[in-house]
Enzyme design. Sequence first.
Site, PDB file in Angstrom:
ATOM      1  N   ASP A  10     -28.191   6.137 -27.779  1.00  0.00           N
ATOM      2  CA  ASP A  10     -28.315   7.477 -27.923  1.00  0.00           C
ATOM      3  C   ASP A  10     -26.815   8.129 -28.748  1.00  0.00           C
ATOM      4  OD1 ASP A  10     -28.778  10.388 -26.694  1.00  0.00           O
ATOM      5  OD2 ASP A  10     -27.097   9.813 -25.403  1.00  0.00           O
ATOM      6  N   ASP A  12     -25.583  12.088 -28.199  1.00  0.00           N
ATOM      7  CA  ASP A  12     -24.801  12.965 -27.545  1.00  0.00           C
ATOM      8  C   ASP A  12     -24.547  12.346 -26.199  1.00  0.00           C
ATOM      9  OD1 ASP A  12     -24.794  15.228 -29.358  1.00  0.00           O
ATOM     10  OD2 ASP A  12     -27.225  15.000 -29.045  1.00  0.00           O
ATOM     11  N   ALA A  89     -28.677  28.505 -36.890  1.00  0.00           N
ATOM     12  CA  ALA A  89     -27.125  28.898 -36.958  1.00  0.00           C
ATOM     13  C   ALA A  89     -26.201  28.044 -35.979  1.00  0.00           C
ATOM     14  CB  ALA A  89     -26.727  30.438 -36.264  1.00  0.00           C
TER      15      ALA A  89
HETATM   16  C1  XBP Z   1     -28.945  15.661 -26.340  1.00  0.00           C
HETATM   17  C2  XBP Z   1     -29.510  16.881 -26.325  1.00  0.00           C
HETATM   18  C3  XBP Z   1     -29.549  17.799 -27.331  1.00  0.00           C
HETATM   19  C4  XBP Z   1     -28.255  18.640 -27.848  1.00  0.00           C
HETATM   20  C5  XBP Z   1     -28.491  19.614 -28.710  1.00  0.00           C
HETATM   21  O1  XBP Z   1     -29.621  14.791 -25.643  1.00  0.00           O
HETATM   22  O2  XBP Z   1     -29.923  17.315 -25.170  1.00  0.00           O
HETATM   23  O3  XBP Z   1     -30.320  18.865 -27.224  1.00  0.00           O
HETATM   24  O4  XBP Z   1     -27.720  19.040 -26.532  1.00  0.00           O
HETATM   25  O5  XBP Z   1     -29.121  19.200 -29.890  1.00  0.00           O
HETATM   26  P1  XBP Z   1     -29.523  12.967 -25.946  1.00  0.00           P
HETATM   27  P2  XBP Z   1     -29.938  20.287 -30.579  1.00  0.00           P
HETATM   28  O6  XBP Z   1     -28.185  12.785 -25.781  1.00  0.00           O
HETATM   29  O7  XBP Z   1     -30.354  12.561 -24.966  1.00  0.00           O
HETATM   30  O8  XBP Z   1     -30.095  12.933 -27.235  1.00  0.00           O
HETATM   31  O9  XBP Z   1     -29.485  21.464 -30.589  1.00  0.00           O
HETATM   32  O10 XBP Z   1     -29.840  19.517 -32.106  1.00  0.00           O
HETATM   33  O11 XBP Z   1     -31.337  19.811 -30.133  1.00  0.00           O
HETATM   34 MG    MG Z   2     -27.150  11.724 -24.332  1.00  0.00          MG
END
Ligand code: XBP
Ligand code: MG
Length: 264
Positions: A10, A12, A89
């Site tokens: 993963d 984030d 943005a």
């Molecule tokens: C990460 C997320 C993403 C980010 C935002 O989940 O939920 O939505 O918060 O990214 P994971 P975007 O760690 O399970 O991948 O704005 O590009 O959608």
């Molecule tokens: Mg995550």
Amino acid sequence: MPQLKALIFDVDGTLADTERYGHRVAFNLAFADAGLEWHWSEEQYGDLLAVAGGKERIRYFIERDQPDLSSHLAAEDDLDTLVAELHRAKTRHYTRLIRAGKIPPRPGVVRLIREARAAGLRLAIATTSALENAIALIETIFAISSPNLFEVIAAGDIVAHKKPAPDIYHYVLSEMGLSPDECLVFEDSDHGLQAATQAQLTTIVTHNGYTYDQDFSAAALVLDHLGDPNNPIELPAALRTQLPDAVPSTYVTIALLQLGIFYS
Ligand code: XBP
Ligand code: MG
């Protein structure tokens, strides 16, 4: 006993603490650019993480909090247009913050991924975030110009349903031609764990400030982080007793993952 062939990460919260210091900040900058007086605090953002995906999160906020949008939505505009503009943005701000090196990788991440590569393991990414976000982070933390470290980078809208649905993991497995028992997944959240578990994948969770109290009972292992020689972690006693002397017990190594104890 199946052989470990690939690690799937993963992004984030797992590779770096991007939610609090990256995504949240970028959302707020995008709102300010648009003249919206919205500001997501660190605490409020924790609640908003219940919804995966940036566009989905903005829409959820609008529907839940019903902010006054009359001066931002012309009669012919629909909400989708506003959400898409805000998200574009936000992505610009986020990738700039990441490329400025504002968010360091979590402990052990760069070391373990380099070790995996050296050991001939295959590597993939499975993230809900947009592709350009994942690429910006990978290029920055590994100091490479193109993320060919990972043979598959599955991101964002590439699948119909985001985590906690298993779609992104099914996609990665299909692209790599691997079965779930040949892979290990690294996640930081209950959404991610649910997605991987539904795809029959074994998962190691490295929780963080937003996720430490979530339900990780389906995980093979739950850790504060992956650890490093100079930044030790405490592995569970039951696991430590199974380690041969040659395998370090204060940080996660490929040797540890290859023991196969996660497959029992
Ligand atoms: C990460 C997320 C993403 C980010 C935002 O989940 O939920 O939505 O918060 O990214 P994971 P975007 O760690 O399970 O991948 O704005 O590009 O959608
Ligand atoms: Mg995550």
